[in-house]
Each structure stands twice: as structure tokens, then as C-alpha cells.
Design an enzyme around this catalytic site. Structure first.
Site, PDB file in Angstrom:
ATOM      1  N   HIS A 190      -7.076  -3.527   9.759  1.00 10.72           N
ATOM      2  CA  HIS A 190      -8.321  -4.265   9.524  1.00 10.72           C
ATOM      3  C   HIS A 190      -9.103  -4.365  10.832  1.00 10.72           C
ATOM      4  CE1 HIS A 190      -6.169  -6.441   5.912  1.00 10.72           C
ATOM      5  NE2 HIS A 190      -6.240  -5.132   5.753  1.00 10.72           N
ATOM      6  N   HIS A 245     -12.861  -3.920   3.759  1.00 10.19           N
ATOM      7  CA  HIS A 245     -11.410  -4.121   3.867  1.00 10.19           C
ATOM      8  C   HIS A 245     -10.829  -3.546   5.166  1.00 10.19           C
ATOM      9  CE1 HIS A 245      -7.229  -4.170   1.832  1.00 10.19           C
ATOM     10  NE2 HIS A 245      -7.098  -3.968   3.117  1.00 10.19           N
ATOM     11  N   HIS A 249      -2.833   2.013   8.293  1.00 10.98           N
ATOM     12  CA  HIS A 249      -3.931   1.239   7.696  1.00 10.98           C
ATOM     13  C   HIS A 249      -4.068  -0.056   8.488  1.00 10.98           C
ATOM     14  CE1 HIS A 249      -6.318  -1.221   5.082  1.00 10.98           C
ATOM     15  NE2 HIS A 249      -5.321  -2.052   4.876  1.00 10.98           N
ATOM     16  N   GLU A 259       0.828  -1.222   0.000  1.00  8.75           N
ATOM     17  CA  GLU A 259       0.000   0.000   0.000  1.00  8.75           C
ATOM     18  C   GLU A 259       0.859   1.268   0.000  1.00  8.75           C
ATOM     19  OE1 GLU A 259      -2.964  -0.529  -0.645  1.00  8.75           O
ATOM     20  OE2 GLU A 259      -3.669  -2.343   0.370  1.00  8.75           O
ATOM     21  N   GLU A 274     -18.048  10.759  22.444  1.00  6.79           N
ATOM     22  CA  GLU A 274     -16.711  11.323  22.225  1.00  6.79           C
ATOM     23  C   GLU A 274     -16.452  11.551  20.728  1.00  6.79           C
ATOM     24  OE1 GLU A 274     -13.917  11.923  24.551  1.00  6.79           O
ATOM     25  OE2 GLU A 274     -15.802  12.138  25.636  1.00  6.79           O
TER      26      GLU A 274
HETATM   27  O1  2HA Z   1      -0.492  -5.103   4.086  1.00  4.95           O
HETATM   28  O2  2HA Z   1      -3.493  -4.779   4.727  1.00  4.95           O
HETATM   29  O3  2HA Z   1      -4.196  -3.828   2.359  1.00  4.95           O
HETATM   30  C1  2HA Z   1      -1.604  -5.904   3.961  1.00  4.95           C
HETATM   31  C2  2HA Z   1      -2.795  -5.089   3.779  1.00  4.95           C
HETATM   32  C3  2HA Z   1      -3.106  -4.662   2.421  1.00  4.95           C
HETATM   33 ZN    ZN Z   2      -5.411  -4.024   4.224  1.00  5.12          ZN
END
Ligand code: 2HA
Ligand code: ZN
Length: 275
Positions: free
Chosen positions: A139, A208, A137, A113, A167
Site C-alpha cells: 500500500h 488500494h 503487493h 491475496e 529513470e
Molecule cells: O494482506 O493488503 O490486500 C492485506 C492486504 C490485502
Molecule cells: Zn492490500
């Protein structure tokens, strides 16, 4: 290098992300724009690696150094083998290419990414006058679950999260940018994410995961922690039989203003039109 403050901070943040359940396997990635003056004197940097070209030229990142988690690497392993799982890259003098200066020991590359992160950094450096230095980033399961169970726009996702934890209108008054499903790692999603970062400091990718930015790792981590908690509260309340009471839009605006913030006008206008 391993004694640098930014390495200690990324070790803590990546371990926290793993412990939170946000970073299965190689999920998630972190980038930090670091001050090259802090490390330029070390003899640990290798300036002999080849340049990798970016699809987008990012002139305002020319010459910048970034600490970047590795592609395919597990965030939970950063604390034990930082030099294997992390690297430092340098942008060239035009902001068109990058090369590896340190890390990815044993072979490796920056996160898949990287284009999305670097474009996000470019936008945030511009609009924050250089203050914002971090992109995370990851999940987050509750927030991801919402994108399977409900239809959203930026305005309606933000409204739900603002309502679910009082909040939230203080922590992210600019709302959460919502992007419909696009291929991860693509130029299309990198462009859309960077665009959304002009207006929001959080961006959600349907099905995602989430992106956050901020001045430091604690700020970006805190944003994600808060949206994920609001999502968790929503799911809990729904499974208790459904939401019976929630703050009105006027109350949400009042909460935000009470702490010196102003919720996104675009989002408020859209929600008012809808109601
Ligand atoms: O790095 O989360 O979106 C792995 C991820 C790709
Ligand atoms: Zn990811």
C-alpha cells in the site's frame, strides 16, 4: 529453514516495506517461488496437512514451492518472528490445490491475496521462461493518493509516472497496468491482475495498492520504490504550484532506448492518438 537465503531476503524486504510506510497493520503480502531442491532434504517440512483448492487450476505451477506471508500478519513482525508470520506452501501435481509444509506457527494461513499471487506467478513463470520468482503487493501512499485525485487508464497513469522521474522509462518501460476498483481477495481481481501481468511488471489497483513482479525481491521492491517516488515527485510539484516543464513523449522514448529498452508500443500508440 531460518538460515536459508530466501528467509534472510524476505526479512530485509518486509522490514524495508514497513520502514517505507507501505505496510500499515497487516497491509501487503509477499510470495517467492523457491527452489524446492534447496530445502527438500530438511526434516522441517510437514507433508500431513490438508489441501486447499484454488478456483483456477495453474498447471505450470504443479509441484512448485512458495514462501508466502501470512494472512492477518504484520510485515513488520516478520523479522522478529519469521516462522509465525511466514509459511511455505506446496502446489499439488496438477496445480489445482496447495498445502502448508512449514510455518504459520501457532495457527495461520497464507495471505488472503494468495489466488492473485499464484495466478500472477503462473503468468510470469510462463512469459519469463521461469526467471520471475517474486510477487509483492503493498500500500504505497503517494501512488494510492493519485488514484483518488485523478482519472487514469494504463496509458495515462504510465505517462504521468514516466514524466515525473527520468529513470522511469528505463525502470519500467512496459508501464503500469491500471485496474479500476474491484474487491480485494476476489477471483475477479485475481484474474484481472494476472491478465495485466502478461503486459506489465507493475499493476496498480485503484484506491488500494500496487503489485510488482520480478526475478528476485530486490527487483520487485525496486519497481515499487521507483513508481512511488515518481508519484511523490508529482504530488510535490503539483503542490509547488503545478507542473511547468516535463519531458515530451519523444524524450521519454529516447531515454528508454538510450538504455537499450523499448517502451510499450500499446501505451505509446494510445498516447499518440490522444495528443
Ligand atoms: O494482506 O493488503 O490486500 C492485506 C492486504 C490485502
Ligand atoms: Zn492490500
Amino acid at each position: 529453514m531460518l538460515n536459508e537465503k530466501f528467509i534472510k531476503e524476505i526479512i530485509k524486504t518486509s522490514a524495508d516495506m514497513w520502514n517505507k510506510g507501505w505496510a500499515e497493520r497487516n497491509a501487503g503480502n509477499i510470495t517467492v517461488r523457491i527452489d524446492k531442491n534447496e530445502i527438500i532434504a530438511t526434516d522441517e517440512l510437514d507433508f500431513s496437512n490438508d489441501w486447499t483448492k484454488l478456483e483456477k487450476i495453474l498447471p505450470n505451477l504443479a509441484g512448485e514451492y512458495f514462501l508466502v506471508s501470512g494472512t492477518g500478519k504484520f510485515l513488520r513482525n516478520i523479522s522478529v518472528f519469521p516462522k509465525r508470520n511466514l509459511g511455505i506452501i506446496e502446489m499439488d501435481e496438477n496445480g489445482a490445490c496447495y498445502r502448508i509444509l512449514w510455518g504459520y506457527e501457532g495457527g495461520g494461513e497464507p495471505t488472503s491475496e494468495t489466488p492473485a499471487h499464484l495466478q500472477a506467478h503462473s503468468v510470469r513463470k510462463e512469459i519469463s521462461n521461469g526467471v520471475d520468482r517474486v510477487v509483492i503487493h503493498t500500500h504505497t501512499p503517494n501512488l494510492i493518493a493519485l488514484t483518488y485525485a485523478r482519472d487514469f487508464t494504463t496509458a495515462t497513469l504510465t505517462q504521468l509516472l514516466w514524466e515525473m522521474h527520468v529513470e522511469c522509462p528505463v525502470v519500467f518501460p512496459k508501464g503500469v497496468g491500471y485496474l479500476p476498483w474491484m474487491m480485494a481477495g476476489s477471483q475477479e481481481i485475481a484474474d484481472a491482475t494476472a491478465d495485466a501481468f502478461y503486459k506489465h511488471d507493475l499493476v496498480m489497483w485503484q484506491h488500494h495498492g500496487v503489485f510488482a513482479t520480478g526475478r528476485n525481491l530486490d527487483t520487485a521492491f525496486g519497481l515499487i520504490d521507483t513508481v512511488e517516488k515518481a508519484s511523490d515527485i508529482y504530488i510535490k510539484a503539483e503542490s509547488l504550484g503545478g507542473i511547468k516543464h516535463k519531458p515530451s513523449l519523444d524524450t521519454i522514448i529516447a531515454i528508454s532506448r538510450n538504455f537499450g529498452f523499448e517502451p510499450s508500443k500499446d501505451i505509446i500508440d494510445e498516447l499518440r492518438k490522444k495528443s
